[in-house]
Design a protein around this motif. Sequence first.
Motif, PDB file in Angstrom:
ATOM      1  N   LEU A   1       0.829  -1.211  -0.095  1.00 48.80           N
ATOM      2  CA  LEU A   1       0.011   0.187   0.012  1.00 48.80           C
ATOM      3  C   LEU A   1       0.928   1.212  -0.091  1.00 48.80           C
ATOM      4  CD1 LEU A   1      -2.748   1.380   0.236  1.00 48.80           C
ATOM      5  CD2 LEU A   1      -2.454   1.212   2.930  1.00 48.80           C
ATOM      6  N   THR A   2       1.823   1.344   0.794  1.00 45.93           N
ATOM      7  CA  THR A   2       2.616   2.443   0.906  1.00 45.93           C
ATOM      8  C   THR A   2       3.273   2.882  -0.295  1.00 45.93           C
ATOM      9  OG1 THR A   2       4.774   1.393   1.585  1.00 45.93           O
ATOM     10  CG2 THR A   2       3.207   2.252   3.475  1.00 45.93           C
ATOM     11  N   ASP A   3       3.464   1.749  -1.201  1.00 46.31           N
ATOM     12  CA  ASP A   3       4.195   2.272  -2.596  1.00 46.31           C
ATOM     13  C   ASP A   3       3.133   3.117  -3.426  1.00 46.31           C
ATOM     14  OD1 ASP A   3       5.949   0.696  -1.620  1.00 46.31           O
ATOM     15  OD2 ASP A   3       5.826  -1.177  -3.155  1.00 46.31           O
ATOM     16  N   TRP A   4       1.987   3.565  -2.895  1.00 43.55           N
ATOM     17  CA  TRP A   4       1.106   4.342  -3.672  1.00 43.55           C
ATOM     18  C   TRP A   4       0.558   5.528  -3.253  1.00 43.55           C
ATOM     19  CZ3 TRP A   4       1.269   2.623  -8.668  1.00 43.55           C
ATOM     20  CH2 TRP A   4       1.767   1.457  -8.843  1.00 43.55           C
ATOM     21  N   LEU A   5       1.190   5.600  -2.009  1.00 44.40           N
ATOM     22  CA  LEU A   5       0.700   6.978  -1.318  1.00 44.40           C
ATOM     23  C   LEU A   5       1.869   8.131  -1.204  1.00 44.40           C
ATOM     24  CD1 LEU A   5      -1.019   4.901   1.707  1.00 44.40           C
ATOM     25  CD2 LEU A   5      -2.128   5.986  -0.362  1.00 44.40           C
ATOM     26  N   SER A   6       1.543   9.198  -1.042  1.00 40.58           N
ATOM     27  CA  SER A   6       2.150  10.306  -0.706  1.00 40.58           C
ATOM     28  C   SER A   6       2.620  10.238   0.701  1.00 40.58           C
ATOM     29  CB  SER A   6       1.850  11.611  -0.972  1.00 40.58           C
ATOM     30  OG  SER A   6       0.498  11.898  -0.204  1.00 40.58           O
ATOM     31  N   LEU A   7       3.428  11.025   1.248  1.00 38.99           N
ATOM     32  CA  LEU A   7       4.005  11.041   2.525  1.00 38.99           C
ATOM     33  C   LEU A   7       2.759  11.633   3.368  1.00 38.99           C
ATOM     34  CD1 LEU A   7       7.620  12.463   2.529  1.00 38.99           C
ATOM     35  CD2 LEU A   7       6.841  10.288   3.318  1.00 38.99           C
ATOM     36  N   GLU A   8       2.184  12.716   2.933  1.00 38.52           N
ATOM     37  CA  GLU A   8       0.888  13.318   3.526  1.00 38.52           C
ATOM     38  C   GLU A   8      -0.102  12.190   3.804  1.00 38.52           C
ATOM     39  OE1 GLU A   8       2.299  14.690   0.662  1.00 38.52           O
ATOM     40  OE2 GLU A   8       3.540  16.093   1.893  1.00 38.52           O
ATOM     41  N   GLN A   9      -0.349  11.539   2.754  1.00 41.47           N
ATOM     42  CA  GLN A   9      -1.346  10.282   2.778  1.00 41.47           C
ATOM     43  C   GLN A   9      -0.982   9.204   3.872  1.00 41.47           C
ATOM     44  OE1 GLN A   9      -1.402   9.203  -1.238  1.00 41.47           O
ATOM     45  NE2 GLN A   9      -3.373  10.307  -1.831  1.00 41.47           N
ATOM     46  N   MET A  10       0.359   8.898   3.875  1.00 39.53           N
ATOM     47  CA  MET A  10       0.681   7.850   4.809  1.00 39.53           C
ATOM     48  C   MET A  10       0.463   8.502   6.267  1.00 39.53           C
ATOM     49  SD  MET A  10       3.785   5.669   3.119  1.00 39.53           S
ATOM     50  CE  MET A  10       5.163   6.482   3.478  1.00 39.53           C
ATOM     51  N   LYS A  11       0.932   9.732   6.276  1.00 36.68           N
ATOM     52  CA  LYS A  11       0.767  10.301   7.852  1.00 36.68           C
ATOM     53  C   LYS A  11      -0.366  10.340   8.281  1.00 36.68           C
ATOM     54  CE  LYS A  11       4.807  13.278   6.937  1.00 36.68           C
ATOM     55  NZ  LYS A  11       5.445  14.604   6.797  1.00 36.68           N
ATOM     56  N   ALA A  12      -1.414  10.568   7.566  1.00 39.28           N
ATOM     57  CA  ALA A  12      -2.894  10.555   7.735  1.00 39.28           C
ATOM     58  C   ALA A  12      -3.444   9.312   8.212  1.00 39.28           C
ATOM     59  CB  ALA A  12      -3.625  11.355   6.581  1.00 39.28           C
ATOM     60  N   ILE A  13      -2.852   8.137   7.401  1.00 37.09           N
ATOM     61  CA  ILE A  13      -3.226   6.801   7.544  1.00 37.09           C
ATOM     62  C   ILE A  13      -2.790   6.388   8.845  1.00 37.09           C
ATOM     63  CG2 ILE A  13      -3.051   4.448   6.621  1.00 37.09           C
ATOM     64  CD1 ILE A  13      -3.379   5.754   3.972  1.00 37.09           C
ATOM     65  N   PHE A  14      -1.485   6.429   9.111  1.00 39.01           N
ATOM     66  CA  PHE A  14      -0.823   6.025  10.316  1.00 39.01           C
ATOM     67  C   PHE A  14      -1.446   6.870  11.476  1.00 39.01           C
ATOM     68  CE2 PHE A  14       2.553   4.484   7.695  1.00 39.01           C
ATOM     69  CZ  PHE A  14       2.701   3.198   8.148  1.00 39.01           C
ATOM     70  N   SER A  15      -1.865   8.011  11.249  1.00 35.23           N
ATOM     71  CA  SER A  15      -2.464   8.853  12.494  1.00 35.23           C
ATOM     72  C   SER A  15      -3.957   8.344  12.878  1.00 35.23           C
ATOM     73  CB  SER A  15      -2.763  10.133  12.294  1.00 35.23           C
ATOM     74  OG  SER A  15      -1.205  10.664  12.025  1.00 35.23           O
ATOM     75  N   SER A  16      -4.426   7.706  11.987  1.00 36.94           N
ATOM     76  CA  SER A  16      -5.797   7.417  12.048  1.00 36.94           C
ATOM     77  C   SER A  16      -6.050   5.822  12.369  1.00 36.94           C
ATOM     78  CB  SER A  16      -6.829   7.325  10.762  1.00 36.94           C
ATOM     79  OG  SER A  16      -6.512   6.806   9.645  1.00 36.94           O
ATOM     80  N   ILE A  17      -5.001   4.858  12.163  1.00 34.93           N
ATOM     81  CA  ILE A  17      -4.903   3.753  12.566  1.00 34.93           C
ATOM     82  C   ILE A  17      -4.975   3.372  14.095  1.00 34.93           C
ATOM     83  CG2 ILE A  17      -3.514   1.345  12.808  1.00 34.93           C
ATOM     84  CD1 ILE A  17      -2.418   2.215   9.948  1.00 34.93           C
ATOM     85  N   GLN A  18      -5.983   2.675  14.691  1.00 33.18           N
ATOM     86  CA  GLN A  18      -6.067   2.388  15.840  1.00 33.18           C
ATOM     87  C   GLN A  18      -5.443   1.081  16.635  1.00 33.18           C
ATOM     88  OE1 GLN A  18      -8.094   4.788  17.688  1.00 33.18           O
ATOM     89  NE2 GLN A  18      -7.946   5.960  15.757  1.00 33.18           N
ATOM     90  N   SER A  19      -4.772   0.495  15.813  1.00 35.59           N
ATOM     91  CA  SER A  19      -4.428  -1.062  15.947  1.00 35.59           C
ATOM     92  C   SER A  19      -3.170  -0.597  16.980  1.00 35.59           C
ATOM     93  CB  SER A  19      -3.917  -1.608  14.719  1.00 35.59           C
ATOM     94  OG  SER A  19      -5.096  -1.952  14.088  1.00 35.59           O
ATOM     95  N   GLU A  20      -3.122  -1.771  17.931  1.00 33.84           N
ATOM     96  CA  GLU A  20      -1.611  -1.751  18.722  1.00 33.84           C
ATOM     97  C   GLU A  20      -0.592  -2.183  17.908  1.00 33.84           C
ATOM     98  OE1 GLU A  20       0.005  -1.682  22.497  1.00 33.84           O
ATOM     99  OE2 GLU A  20      -2.003  -1.127  21.948  1.00 33.84           O
ATOM    100  N   ASN A  21      -0.790  -2.847  16.783  1.00 31.11           N
ATOM    101  CA  ASN A  21       0.304  -3.362  16.102  1.00 31.11           C
ATOM    102  C   ASN A  21      -0.042  -2.993  14.710  1.00 31.11           C
ATOM    103  OD1 ASN A  21       2.111  -4.956  17.972  1.00 31.11           O
ATOM    104  ND2 ASN A  21       0.150  -5.694  18.419  1.00 31.11           N
ATOM    105  N   ILE A  22       1.226  -2.789  13.767  1.00 29.06           N
ATOM    106  CA  ILE A  22       1.005  -2.746  12.443  1.00 29.06           C
ATOM    107  C   ILE A  22       1.969  -3.583  11.545  1.00 29.06           C
ATOM    108  CG2 ILE A  22       0.786  -1.065  10.258  1.00 29.06           C
ATOM    109  CD1 ILE A  22       0.576   1.202  12.222  1.00 29.06           C
TER     110      ILE A  22
END
Length: 117
Positions: free
Chosen positions: A25-46
């Motif tokens: 997934l990360t290969d298709w996202l900009s840095l801004e998009q990745m920051k937004a996704i990582f910030s919204s993830i609620q999981s303990e582990n990724i």
Amino acid sequence: NCKFVQSDVLSWKFKNSDLCVFLGLTDWLSLEQMKAIFSSIQSENILFSYTEVARLNPYRLYRRVVDGPTKSATYEARTYSTDAIKNILANTDYEIKKLEKPDLVDPGALIWAKKCR
């Protein structure tokens, strides 16, 4: 007890879970998009992957030619440095627990990150 979901990750509402997995997934996202996704993830582990390639790696040429920019600027093939990924994780309260680094033959990296307490 697993649940797999297919959705547009940019509009997905993440719920609390033990583990969130995304590969390629990360290969298709900009840095801004990745920051937004990582910030919204609620999981303990990724558990996720990203592509990091050296300047002279043949895979870099492949990515530029075959996976070139699309007409829709939303998804464009990208590569990231390990430092850029570490920075995003640190800024979203995750720490790397395990990193399988890329090499010349296989530019894919696999990361297990855990939420900081």
